[in-house]
Design an enzyme around this catalytic site. Structure first.
Site, short mmCIF file in Angstrom:
data_model
loop_
_atom_site.label_atom_id
_atom_site.label_comp_id
_atom_site.label_asym_id
_atom_site.label_seq_id
_atom_site.Cartn_x
_atom_site.Cartn_y
_atom_site.Cartn_z
N LYS A 1 -5.59 -19.64 -6.10
CA LYS A 1 -5.34 -20.80 -6.97
C LYS A 1 -4.62 -20.35 -8.25
O LYS A 1 -3.68 -21.01 -8.71
CB LYS A 1 -6.66 -21.53 -7.28
CG LYS A 1 -7.20 -22.27 -6.05
CD LYS A 1 -8.66 -22.75 -6.17
CE LYS A 1 -9.12 -23.35 -4.83
NZ LYS A 1 -10.54 -23.77 -4.82
N ASP B 1 -10.94 -31.76 -8.74
CA ASP B 1 -11.53 -31.61 -7.41
C ASP B 1 -12.00 -32.95 -6.83
O ASP B 1 -12.23 -33.07 -5.63
CB ASP B 1 -12.77 -30.71 -7.49
CG ASP B 1 -12.55 -29.35 -6.86
OD1 ASP B 1 -11.70 -29.24 -5.97
OD2 ASP B 1 -13.26 -28.42 -7.27
N GLN C 1 -15.78 -23.53 -8.46
CA GLN C 1 -15.68 -23.19 -7.04
C GLN C 1 -17.02 -23.36 -6.34
O GLN C 1 -18.06 -22.92 -6.81
CB GLN C 1 -15.19 -21.73 -6.91
CG GLN C 1 -14.90 -21.28 -5.49
CD GLN C 1 -13.73 -22.02 -4.82
OE1 GLN C 1 -12.80 -22.46 -5.48
NE2 GLN C 1 -13.80 -22.16 -3.52
N1 GUN Z 1 -14.85 -24.65 -1.77
C1 GUN Z 1 -14.18 -24.92 -0.63
N2 GUN Z 1 -13.22 -25.84 -0.86
C2 GUN Z 1 -13.30 -26.16 -2.17
C3 GUN Z 1 -12.57 -27.06 -3.00
O1 GUN Z 1 -11.65 -27.78 -2.59
N3 GUN Z 1 -12.97 -27.09 -4.30
C4 GUN Z 1 -13.97 -26.32 -4.78
N4 GUN Z 1 -14.30 -26.44 -6.07
N5 GUN Z 1 -14.68 -25.50 -4.05
C5 GUN Z 1 -14.32 -25.41 -2.74
#
Ligand code: GUN
Length: 296
Positions: free
Chosen positions: A49, A116, A93
């Site tokens: 990211k 998110d 995350q």
């Molecule tokens: N863990 C797996 N996919 C995601 C996501 O799209 N966002 C976040 N914050 N954690 C994740």
């Protein structure tokens, strides 16, 4: 049969965002990436990211509180990011380590910075079909992948396998929305569904997000269907340097000859998630710059 190239489509979106961000005068969009602990998959996702943000020209701040951080302090950290005018998007995350209440943490993120889309306000906006909200990145990426692969959803049967907050539920809600590019008939099924194969076999578009390696086999898929594989499962493989390989929720070798289109793992949905996170971050920046409370 066509293998949908998620890397190529995600690169297109990244290039579009890069062009858009290069036209922004002054402060650039900024995303805060919060990772608690050292879960190996989370380490690699957060790294990715940050890399893609940099490629686009989005600033990123990585925060790595220790695995022992108390709930209150983690929520305090989120609040400080809410109050920081230089931060447009906040990502915590998932999954958080045992003992931390993920829902409470997501609920603390200011809706206008919740890129998110996991906070109650944005989930509510998704149900209300209010486009000022933020939709979760993986389901939004699936919709974009389908649209850019010329897969029509209107009136067709989308079967979502999996009911998670991150993928299954928002994917079903997006596909059923009353708008061009959606308008699907949706069935949401899961590990407790009876006669599962008889339902998945009805799918024109099957979205597999159940989190079990190679769970979907050829007998569960209608010939000619479109299959979207959201799974990212590590299976032990001593022949690989890393000691593992990645497989999806779909048994690719037996299912792919049957279908019209299918996403691979890796290189399918995964890169789309990151691209959509960046798209949401630029949207958050624009809404905040316009003085709108965005998702509020
Ligand atoms: N863990 C797996 N996919 C995601 C996501 O799209 N966002 C976040 N914050 N954690 C994740």
């Amino acid at each position: 049969m066509e293998v949908i190239d998620g890397n190529r489509i995600a690169s297109e979106i990244v290039a579009e965002l890069k062009a858009e961000v290069s036209g922004i005068k002054g402060r650039k969009p900024c995303i805060a990436l919060v990772r608690v602990g050292d879960d190996p998959a989370s380490v690699s996702y957060v790294k990715k990211k940050g890399q893609i943000a940099a490629e686009i020209g989005i600033e990123s701040r990585v925060l790595l509180p220790p695995v022992t951080i108390p709930q209150g302090e983690l929520e305090g950290l989120v609040e400080s990011l809410n109050d920081d005018d230089g931060v447009d998007g906040i990502l915590v995350q998932s999954p958080l380590p045992d003992g931390l209440d993920e829902r409470a943490v997501f609920g603390r993120i200011a809706p206008e910075k919740d890129v998110d889309g996991f906070s109650p306000i944005n989930l509510g906006k998704l149900v209300q079909e209010d486009s000022t909200g933020f939709a979760a990145c993986t389901p939004a990426g699936i919709m974009e992948l389908l649209a850019r692969s010329a897969v029509k959803l209107e009136g067709r049967h989308v079967v979502v396998l999996g009911r998670s907050l991150i993928v299954g539920k928002p994917a079903g809600l997006l596909a059923v929305q009353k708008r061009a590019g959606a308008n699907a008939t949706v069935t949401l099924c899961h590990s407790k569904t009876e006669n599962l194969a008889s339902i998945t076999r009805q799918a024109d578009v099957l979205i597999a997000a159940i989190g079990r390696a190679e769970f979907v086999t050829a007998d569960m898929v209608k010939p000619g269907a479109v299959v979207i594989d959201v799974g990212i499962n590590r299976v032990a493989d001593p022949s690989r340097k890393a000691g593992y390989r990645l497989v999806g929720d779909v048994h690719f070798a037996s299912v792919s000859p049957l279908v019209s289109k299918i996403t691979p793992v890796p290189g399918g949905v995964g890169p789309m998630t990151v691209a959509m996170l960046m798209k949401n971050t630029v949207k958050a920046f624009r809404l905040r710059a316009a003085g709108t409370k965005g998702a509020r």
